[in-house]
Structures are given as C-alpha cells and as structure tokens.
Design a protein around this motif. Structure first.
Motif, PDB file in Angstrom:
ATOM      1  N   TRP A 126       0.823  -1.204   0.000  1.00 19.01           N
ATOM      2  CA  TRP A 126       0.000   0.000   0.000  1.00 19.01           C
ATOM      3  C   TRP A 126       0.860   1.260   0.000  1.00 19.01           C
ATOM      4  O   TRP A 126       2.015   1.236   0.389  1.00 19.01           O
ATOM      5  CB  TRP A 126      -0.926   0.029   1.222  1.00 19.01           C
ATOM      6  N   LYS A 127       0.247   2.349  -0.463  1.00 20.26           N
ATOM      7  CA  LYS A 127       0.883   3.658  -0.457  1.00 20.26           C
ATOM      8  C   LYS A 127      -0.169   4.722  -0.155  1.00 20.26           C
ATOM      9  O   LYS A 127      -1.341   4.563  -0.507  1.00 20.26           O
ATOM     10  CB  LYS A 127       1.533   3.964  -1.816  1.00 20.26           C
ATOM     11  N   THR A 128       0.289   5.802   0.487  1.00 19.43           N
ATOM     12  CA  THR A 128      -0.611   6.895   0.860  1.00 19.43           C
ATOM     13  C   THR A 128      -0.011   8.222   0.425  1.00 19.43           C
ATOM     14  O   THR A 128       1.173   8.479   0.662  1.00 19.43           O
ATOM     15  CB  THR A 128      -0.870   6.912   2.382  1.00 19.43           C
TER      16      THR A 128
ATOM     17  N   HIS B 176      -5.160   6.675  -1.304  1.00 18.60           N
ATOM     18  CA  HIS B 176      -4.655   5.381  -0.855  1.00 18.60           C
ATOM     19  C   HIS B 176      -4.728   4.385  -2.005  1.00 18.60           C
ATOM     20  O   HIS B 176      -5.751   4.276  -2.676  1.00 18.60           O
ATOM     21  CB  HIS B 176      -5.468   4.847   0.326  1.00 18.60           C
ATOM     22  N   GLU B 177      -3.646   3.670  -2.191  1.00 17.35           N
ATOM     23  CA  GLU B 177      -3.600   2.585  -3.173  1.00 17.35           C
ATOM     24  C   GLU B 177      -3.120   1.334  -2.442  1.00 17.35           C
ATOM     25  O   GLU B 177      -2.081   1.350  -1.784  1.00 17.35           O
ATOM     26  CB  GLU B 177      -2.638   2.910  -4.316  1.00 17.35           C
ATOM     27  N   PHE B 178      -3.875   0.255  -2.545  1.00 14.79           N
ATOM     28  CA  PHE B 178      -3.465  -0.990  -1.912  1.00 14.79           C
ATOM     29  C   PHE B 178      -4.057  -2.170  -2.669  1.00 14.79           C
ATOM     30  O   PHE B 178      -4.990  -2.020  -3.462  1.00 14.79           O
ATOM     31  CB  PHE B 178      -3.892  -1.041  -0.433  1.00 14.79           C
TER      32      PHE B 178
ATOM     33  N   ASP C 267      -8.487  11.067   8.256  1.00 13.73           N
ATOM     34  CA  ASP C 267      -7.067  10.886   8.562  1.00 13.73           C
ATOM     35  C   ASP C 267      -6.905   9.585   9.352  1.00 13.73           C
ATOM     36  O   ASP C 267      -6.643   9.593  10.555  1.00 13.73           O
ATOM     37  CB  ASP C 267      -6.547  12.083   9.360  1.00 13.73           C
ATOM     38  N   GLU C 268      -7.087   8.483   8.665  1.00 17.01           N
ATOM     39  CA  GLU C 268      -7.041   7.169   9.296  1.00 17.01           C
ATOM     40  C   GLU C 268      -6.050   6.273   8.553  1.00 17.01           C
ATOM     41  O   GLU C 268      -5.609   6.588   7.450  1.00 17.01           O
ATOM     42  CB  GLU C 268      -8.426   6.517   9.310  1.00 17.01           C
ATOM     43  N   SER C 269      -5.753   5.129   9.146  1.00 14.18           N
ATOM     44  CA  SER C 269      -4.797   4.207   8.555  1.00 14.18           C
ATOM     45  C   SER C 269      -5.419   3.499   7.359  1.00 14.18           C
ATOM     46  O   SER C 269      -6.642   3.406   7.212  1.00 14.18           O
ATOM     47  CB  SER C 269      -4.350   3.172   9.592  1.00 14.18           C
ATOM     48  N   VAL C 270      -4.554   2.959   6.498  1.00 15.21           N
ATOM     49  CA  VAL C 270      -5.023   2.223   5.333  1.00 15.21           C
ATOM     50  C   VAL C 270      -5.814   0.990   5.758  1.00 15.21           C
ATOM     51  O   VAL C 270      -6.841   0.648   5.157  1.00 15.21           O
ATOM     52  CB  VAL C 270      -3.833   1.813   4.444  1.00 15.21           C
ATOM     53  N   GLU C 271      -5.353   0.288   6.807  1.00 16.44           N
ATOM     54  CA  GLU C 271      -6.044  -0.911   7.267  1.00 16.44           C
ATOM     55  C   GLU C 271      -7.465  -0.594   7.700  1.00 16.44           C
ATOM     56  O   GLU C 271      -8.425  -1.309   7.356  1.00 16.44           O
ATOM     57  CB  GLU C 271      -5.280  -1.553   8.440  1.00 16.44           C
ATOM     58  N   MET C 272      -7.635   0.511   8.456  1.00 19.13           N
ATOM     59  CA  MET C 272      -8.962   0.874   8.926  1.00 19.13           C
ATOM     60  C   MET C 272      -9.872   1.252   7.767  1.00 19.13           C
ATOM     61  O   MET C 272     -11.038   0.851   7.697  1.00 19.13           O
ATOM     62  CB  MET C 272      -8.855   2.036   9.925  1.00 19.13           C
ATOM     63  N   LEU C 273      -9.334   2.014   6.800  1.00 14.34           N
ATOM     64  CA  LEU C 273     -10.139   2.462   5.676  1.00 14.34           C
ATOM     65  C   LEU C 273     -10.508   1.316   4.740  1.00 14.34           C
ATOM     66  O   LEU C 273     -11.621   1.272   4.212  1.00 14.34           O
ATOM     67  CB  LEU C 273      -9.385   3.549   4.901  1.00 14.34           C
ATOM     68  N   SER C 274      -9.593   0.371   4.542  1.00 15.02           N
ATOM     69  CA  SER C 274      -9.896  -0.771   3.682  1.00 15.02           C
ATOM     70  C   SER C 274     -10.981  -1.643   4.304  1.00 15.02           C
ATOM     71  O   SER C 274     -11.872  -2.127   3.612  1.00 15.02           O
ATOM     72  CB  SER C 274      -8.636  -1.591   3.419  1.00 15.02           C
ATOM     73  N   ASP C 275     -10.912  -1.840   5.625  1.00  9.54           N
ATOM     74  CA  ASP C 275     -11.958  -2.599   6.309  1.00  9.54           C
ATOM     75  C   ASP C 275     -13.292  -1.862   6.259  1.00  9.54           C
ATOM     76  O   ASP C 275     -14.350  -2.483   6.090  1.00  9.54           O
ATOM     77  CB  ASP C 275     -11.569  -2.850   7.768  1.00  9.54           C
ATOM     78  N   LEU C 276     -13.243  -0.554   6.390  1.00 12.72           N
ATOM     79  CA  LEU C 276     -14.465   0.244   6.337  1.00 12.72           C
ATOM     80  C   LEU C 276     -15.097   0.190   4.954  1.00 12.72           C
ATOM     81  O   LEU C 276     -16.307   0.002   4.815  1.00 12.72           O
ATOM     82  CB  LEU C 276     -14.159   1.695   6.725  1.00 12.72           C
TER      83      LEU C 276
END
Length: 261
Positions: free
Chosen positions: A67-69, A98-100, A115-124
């Motif tokens: 991933w990248k932000t 975000h790209e993952f 302003d959240e982490s990639v893991e949190m946003l992907s799960d959301l």
C-alpha cells in the motif's frame, strides 16, 4: 437526472458525523464537495484514470508492503467546472489518496477526507458489500423491483410498506442471531424471511398471548437459518448478470389494411 444529482436529498437525511462511502461512479470532485459542505466525511473509490491524475500533484507520505498513501489538494478539472458552474472559484479539498492490493491481488484506489490508517479504511470500505446485499434483498427477496402500483401515491405506499416489512425481518433476524451468539449478517435474510412468512403471517391470532407464543416458536425455528461456515473462502467480486426482460406483455402490432384483406 443523473444519480450524482440525487445525492443532495440523501445528504440532508444523514446523521451528523456520518461517513459517506461510494463507488467510483460517485468518486468525483462535485460529489465530494457536496459532502464536505454538508459537514460530513467521505470515503470514495476512484477510477484508475482519475486516481493517476490526482497522484501527479500529490505528495507521498507513507507506504508499506502492498500500500501507499499520498496527501493531495483536490481541485475540480476544467470539464467538471463546465458541468458544475455553481462550484466556487476557490473550491479545493484536502484529501488523502490510498492505493493498496485486495485479497484477490487487485489494486484498489481510494480518496478520503479521513485521517485514518489504510487498514482501517480498507476494512471500512469493505462494508459497502453489506449495502449492496441489503439492496439486493429489498429488490429480489421482497420483490420491490416488481411494484404493481400504477399511480405515484400508491407506488410510495407499496414501497414504504415493503420497507416496514424489511425492518421487521431485520429485527427478527437480530433477535435470532443474539440467541445463537453470531453477528446478524451470519443469518440468511432469505431464510429468515421465509420463516417469518410461514410461521407468523400464515395464520391469524386473536390475542396478544397467542401472538407472543407463536413468535417465540417462530424465533426457535429461525435459529436454524444460520449461513454455513466457509473458512478461507475467497473469490473475485463479480457483478450480477443482467436478467432478461420478459416480453410476455409486449403489445401486438396493428395489422395493415392490406394484410387484413
């Protein structure tokens, strides 16, 4: 009118501090600007073309194995300003890109005001599947895609009655899930709906005591409506095939006078 224009009424009905999630069809500046003006946050999927265009002027702030932000100042394109002349001249949004890679190995492109982490946003964002499933249940299981009303007023009544039925089934499912100690979505909506119809709506009850007794009985039957365990099941997301339109009610063309003779 376009689907993106219909979002205005939706935004006014959302609770404060809501997060608006949408697919790439809504992942455009004008929609994001409307969401921000309504005091809400957004998490949109972007098309590859739009993501690449925003990334050119973005600043890489963090990256990981898959991933990248980036941090970016999102501004409307000239074509979008032409389509939406009501946008302010200084319209600009501070966003993160975000790209993952998903579990299927496919890239996913997101833009958000959070302003959240990639893991949190992907799960959301994965929760969007729940929305798609709910819409399918309302349209297919409850058959609201075949509303028979011919007038506007009766259409609204039939649609709202279907939504009341949907909410009743959801609450019934929630109670059944609580008894077997699983999340409500682990219970099959279609099977719960069938149980509700067969064991509650198929008979008339003259007293509240009879209804409560029958309700407890139906709730016990609903405990068997749990979806099977499928550990490690992964497959690419596919769109449902468009169902063929029936021509059963196609009007017969009038025969010409020459054919009748």
């Amino acid at each position: 009118m376009s689907e993106t224009a219909l979002i205005d009424n939706c935004l006014t009905q959302m609770p404060p501090d809501s997060i608006v999630m949408a697919d790439a069809g809504y992942g455009i500046f004008s929609v994001a600007h409307k969401v921000q003006q309504a005091g809400l946050s957004f998490l949109f999927r972007l098309s590859r073309q739009r993501f690449d265009r925003l990334r050119k002027t973005a600043t890489l702030v963090d990256e990981g194995a898959n991933w990248k932000t980036w941090s970016s100042q999102w501004q409307p394109s000239p074509s979008e300003r032409k389509k939406h002349p009501d946008l302010p001249a200084d319209a600009e949004l501070s966003v993160q890109l975000h790209e993952f890679e998903t579990d299927e190995g496919k890239p996913l492109y997101l833009v958000t005001s959070l302003d959240e982490s990639v893991e949190m946003l992907s799960d959301l964002y994965a929760r969007r599947t729940d929305v798609e499933t709910d819409i399918r249940n309302i349209k297919v299981v409850l058959d609201t895609e075949n509303i028979r009303a011919r007038g506007v007023e009766m259409f609204h009544k039939e649609l709202m009655t279907s939504m009341v039925a949907c909410n009743l089934i959801v609450q019934f499912r929630r109670q059944a899930a609580e008894l077997v100690k699983v999340p409500p979505r682990r219970m099959s909506f279609k099977r719960i709906c069938t149980t509700f119809r067969q064991f509650l709506l198929s008979s008339m009850y003259t007293t509240a005591a009879d209804w409560r007794e029958r309700y407890r009985f139906a709730l016990g039957i609903a405990l068997q409506d749990k979806l099977p365990n499928r550990p490690g099941r992964k497959y690419p997301r596919e769109a449902y095939r468009r169902r063929t339109k029936s021509t059963h009610f196609k009007k017969r063309e009038k025969r010409s006078e020459a054919e009748e003779e």
